[in-house]
Design an enzyme around this catalytic site. Structure first.
Site, PDB file in Angstrom:
ATOM      1  N   ASP A 106       6.878  -7.504   0.344  1.00  0.00           N
ATOM      2  CA  ASP A 106       7.090  -6.026   0.894  1.00  0.00           C
ATOM      3  C   ASP A 106       7.681  -5.451  -0.322  1.00  0.00           C
ATOM      4  O   ASP A 106       8.547  -5.644  -0.956  1.00  0.00           O
ATOM      5  CB  ASP A 106       8.379  -6.391   1.829  1.00  0.00           C
ATOM      6  CG  ASP A 106       8.977  -5.279   2.395  1.00  0.00           C
ATOM      7  OD1 ASP A 106       8.622  -3.984   1.859  1.00  0.00           O
ATOM      8  OD2 ASP A 106       9.855  -5.236   3.431  1.00  0.00           O
ATOM      9  N   ILE A 107       7.257  -4.075  -0.513  1.00  0.00           N
ATOM     10  CA  ILE A 107       7.559  -3.323  -1.690  1.00  0.00           C
ATOM     11  C   ILE A 107       8.897  -2.899  -1.788  1.00  0.00           C
ATOM     12  O   ILE A 107       9.689  -2.587  -2.816  1.00  0.00           O
ATOM     13  CB  ILE A 107       6.518  -2.030  -1.743  1.00  0.00           C
ATOM     14  CG1 ILE A 107       6.496  -1.380  -3.343  1.00  0.00           C
ATOM     15  CG2 ILE A 107       6.897  -0.958  -0.709  1.00  0.00           C
ATOM     16  CD1 ILE A 107       5.248  -0.683  -3.348  1.00  0.00           C
TER      17      ILE A 107
ATOM     18  N   ASN B 277       3.494  11.155   3.050  1.00  0.00           N
ATOM     19  CA  ASN B 277       2.546  12.113   3.498  1.00  0.00           C
ATOM     20  C   ASN B 277       2.981  13.447   3.033  1.00  0.00           C
ATOM     21  O   ASN B 277       4.048  13.582   2.309  1.00  0.00           O
ATOM     22  CB  ASN B 277       2.404  12.317   5.164  1.00  0.00           C
ATOM     23  CG  ASN B 277       3.858  12.556   5.724  1.00  0.00           C
ATOM     24  OD1 ASN B 277       4.315  13.561   5.453  1.00  0.00           O
ATOM     25  ND2 ASN B 277       4.292  11.438   6.380  1.00  0.00           N
TER      26      ASN B 277
ATOM     27  N   ASP C 233       5.941   4.085   3.716  1.00  0.00           N
ATOM     28  CA  ASP C 233       7.069   5.296   3.923  1.00  0.00           C
ATOM     29  C   ASP C 233       8.182   5.155   4.751  1.00  0.00           C
ATOM     30  O   ASP C 233       9.464   5.296   4.359  1.00  0.00           O
ATOM     31  CB  ASP C 233       6.355   6.571   4.169  1.00  0.00           C
ATOM     32  CG  ASP C 233       6.636   7.811   4.156  1.00  0.00           C
ATOM     33  OD1 ASP C 233       7.768   7.819   3.371  1.00  0.00           O
ATOM     34  OD2 ASP C 233       6.410   8.709   4.682  1.00  0.00           O
TER      35      ASP C 233
ATOM     36  N   SER D 283      -3.272   4.590   0.742  1.00  0.00           N
ATOM     37  CA  SER D 283      -4.309   5.247   1.759  1.00  0.00           C
ATOM     38  C   SER D 283      -4.958   3.851   2.629  1.00  0.00           C
ATOM     39  O   SER D 283      -5.986   4.312   3.424  1.00  0.00           O
ATOM     40  CB  SER D 283      -5.426   6.046   1.179  1.00  0.00           C
ATOM     41  OG  SER D 283      -4.779   7.271   0.764  1.00  0.00           O
ATOM     42  N   THR D 284      -4.618   2.688   2.200  1.00  0.00           N
ATOM     43  CA  THR D 284      -5.473   1.639   2.884  1.00  0.00           C
ATOM     44  C   THR D 284      -4.779   1.271   4.216  1.00  0.00           C
ATOM     45  O   THR D 284      -5.265   0.241   4.727  1.00  0.00           O
ATOM     46  CB  THR D 284      -5.482   0.222   2.075  1.00  0.00           C
ATOM     47  OG1 THR D 284      -4.310  -0.250   1.905  1.00  0.00           O
ATOM     48  CG2 THR D 284      -6.176   0.699   0.778  1.00  0.00           C
ATOM     49  N   GLY D 285      -3.710   1.756   4.702  1.00  0.00           N
ATOM     50  CA  GLY D 285      -3.171   1.441   6.117  1.00  0.00           C
ATOM     51  C   GLY D 285      -3.598   2.817   6.953  1.00  0.00           C
ATOM     52  O   GLY D 285      -4.636   2.812   7.418  1.00  0.00           O
TER      53      GLY D 285
ATOM     54  N   TYR E  96      -4.095   5.549   6.673  1.00  0.00           N
ATOM     55  CA  TYR E  96      -4.881   6.732   6.320  1.00  0.00           C
ATOM     56  C   TYR E  96      -6.420   5.930   6.133  1.00  0.00           C
ATOM     57  O   TYR E  96      -7.438   6.643   5.954  1.00  0.00           O
ATOM     58  CB  TYR E  96      -4.723   7.094   4.812  1.00  0.00           C
ATOM     59  CG  TYR E  96      -3.605   8.179   5.019  1.00  0.00           C
ATOM     60  CD1 TYR E  96      -2.986   8.770   6.238  1.00  0.00           C
ATOM     61  CD2 TYR E  96      -2.993   9.025   3.892  1.00  0.00           C
ATOM     62  CE1 TYR E  96      -2.237   9.724   6.281  1.00  0.00           C
ATOM     63  CE2 TYR E  96      -2.105   9.988   3.949  1.00  0.00           C
ATOM     64  CZ  TYR E  96      -1.607  10.199   5.236  1.00  0.00           C
ATOM     65  OH  TYR E  96      -0.772  11.310   5.311  1.00  0.00           O
TER      66      TYR E  96
HETATM   67  N1  AR6 Z   1       5.183  -3.191   1.622  1.00  0.00           N
HETATM   68  C1  AR6 Z   1       3.804  -3.257   1.050  1.00  0.00           C
HETATM   69  N2  AR6 Z   1       3.101  -3.102   1.502  1.00  0.00           N
HETATM   70  C2  AR6 Z   1       2.983  -2.462   2.796  1.00  0.00           C
HETATM   71  C3  AR6 Z   1       4.086  -2.243   3.317  1.00  0.00           C
HETATM   72  C4  AR6 Z   1       5.675  -2.748   2.638  1.00  0.00           C
HETATM   73  N3  AR6 Z   1       6.459  -2.582   3.454  1.00  0.00           N
HETATM   74  N4  AR6 Z   1       4.059  -1.939   4.579  1.00  0.00           N
HETATM   75  C5  AR6 Z   1       2.834  -1.435   4.724  1.00  0.00           C
HETATM   76  N5  AR6 Z   1       1.976  -1.866   3.750  1.00  0.00           N
HETATM   77  P1  AR6 Z   1       0.556   2.766   4.825  1.00  0.00           P
HETATM   78  P2  AR6 Z   1      -1.260   5.086   3.967  1.00  0.00           P
HETATM   79  C6  AR6 Z   1       0.573  -1.898   3.281  1.00  0.00           C
HETATM   80  O1  AR6 Z   1      -0.025   2.865   6.042  1.00  0.00           O
HETATM   81  O2  AR6 Z   1      -2.590   4.420   4.323  1.00  0.00           O
HETATM   82  C7  AR6 Z   1       2.731   6.816   6.719  1.00  0.00           C
HETATM   83  O3  AR6 Z   1       3.130   7.264   7.783  1.00  0.00           O
HETATM   84  C8  AR6 Z   1      -0.231  -1.662   4.463  1.00  0.00           C
HETATM   85  O4  AR6 Z   1      -0.723  -2.988   4.944  1.00  0.00           O
HETATM   86  O5  AR6 Z   1       1.904   2.651   4.399  1.00  0.00           O
HETATM   87  O6  AR6 Z   1      -1.579   5.763   2.483  1.00  0.00           O
HETATM   88  C9  AR6 Z   1       3.150   8.044   5.832  1.00  0.00           C
HETATM   89  O7  AR6 Z   1       3.878   8.945   6.004  1.00  0.00           O
HETATM   90  C10 AR6 Z   1      -1.314  -0.828   3.608  1.00  0.00           C
HETATM   91  O8  AR6 Z   1      -2.193  -1.869   3.089  1.00  0.00           O
HETATM   92  O9  AR6 Z   1       0.070   4.027   3.956  1.00  0.00           O
HETATM   93  C11 AR6 Z   1       1.433   8.664   5.784  1.00  0.00           C
HETATM   94  O10 AR6 Z   1       1.755   9.618   6.910  1.00  0.00           O
HETATM   95  C12 AR6 Z   1      -0.809   0.064   2.416  1.00  0.00           C
HETATM   96  O11 AR6 Z   1       0.328  -0.546   2.664  1.00  0.00           O
HETATM   97  C13 AR6 Z   1       0.583   7.472   5.957  1.00  0.00           C
HETATM   98  O12 AR6 Z   1       1.478   6.448   6.626  1.00  0.00           O
HETATM   99  C14 AR6 Z   1      -0.688   1.450   2.977  1.00  0.00           C
HETATM  100  O13 AR6 Z   1      -0.199   1.650   4.152  1.00  0.00           O
HETATM  101  C15 AR6 Z   1       0.179   7.085   4.877  1.00  0.00           C
HETATM  102  O14 AR6 Z   1      -0.888   6.325   5.015  1.00  0.00           O
END
Ligand code: AR6
Length: 175
Positions: free
Chosen positions: A13-14, A27, A37, A125-127, A129
């Site tokens: 977890d970051i 975002n 976020d 962006s891999t979640g 987005y």
């Molecule tokens: N620690 C590490 N990695 C994580 C964690 C964590 N606690 N939580 C999720 N991930 P995302 P995006 C991974 O969705 O795709 C938000 O609503 C996750 O599995 O956090 O850039 C923002 O406000 C994935 O591989 O970011 C934006 O609206 C990666 O982190 C939007 O999501 C990124 O997932 C951004 O979407």
């Protein structure tokens, strides 16, 4: 000749990382969301949001553009700064790779300006987005290898699950 900046992979977890700067997959509103976020704001506390609101009231009235990065306090996280960057939403019909690369490059530039020596990145962006993990990992590794420079001494990718970890392992071995 200087040696390349070490790139390290961690599964976890970051928000649990002890580093100088933690990069947030934000975002453009800078006012929070889900995923990384949400976790950063929850654990870091209201000081981060207060800083984000100040940025919205000053330099970023219209929000932070995709591909750019800006720093705030890290609040209660074990870091000095959170660097917020806005990844592109993945689109099948449009290549937005340059914007994703820009997130990593700009975050490292901001980290360097702040004097950060250790920087943690999520897989931007891999979640929510929707960016395909393997491609996102290759762009992340390639860009960080090209862009990381003093004072940054270590770049740490923090991957939430085994699939993401494996994608980055593969990218590190082949990129
Ligand atoms: N620690 C590490 N990695 C994580 C964690 C964590 N606690 N939580 C999720 N991930 P995302 P995006 C991974 O969705 O795709 C938000 O609503 C996750 O599995 O956090 O850039 C923002 O406000 C994935 O591989 O970011 C934006 O609206 C990666 O982190 C939007 O999501 C990124 O997932 C951004 O979407």
């Amino acid at each position: 000749m200087t040696s390349p900046t070490p790139v390290v992979l961690v599964r976890g977890d970051i928000t649990e990382q002890s580093v100088d700067a933690i990069v947030n997959a934000a975002n453009s509103s800078l006012l929070g969301g889900g995923g990384v976020d949400g976790a950063i704001h929850r654990k870091g506390g209201p000081e981060i949001l207060a800083d984000c609101r100040r940025l919205r009231a000053s330099h970023y009235g219209k929000g932070l553009p995709t591909g750019e990065a800006v720093a705030t306090t890290a609040g209660r996280l074990d870091a000095q700064w959170v660097i917020h960057t806005v990844g592109p939403v993945w689109r099948r019909d449009e290549d937005r790779s340059a914007l994703l690369a820009s997130c990593y490059r700009e975050s490292l530039r901001v980290a360097g300006e702040l004097g950060a020596r250790t920087v943690s990145f999520p897989a931007i962006s891999t979640g929510i987005y929707g960016w395909p993990l393997d491609d996102g990992a290759r762009i992340a590794v390639r860009t960080v290898r090209q862009a990381a420079a003093a004072p940054v001494e270590e770049v740490r990718f923090v991957l939430f699950d085994e699939t993401a970890y494996k994608a980055f392992e593969e990218a590190l071995a082949t990129t």
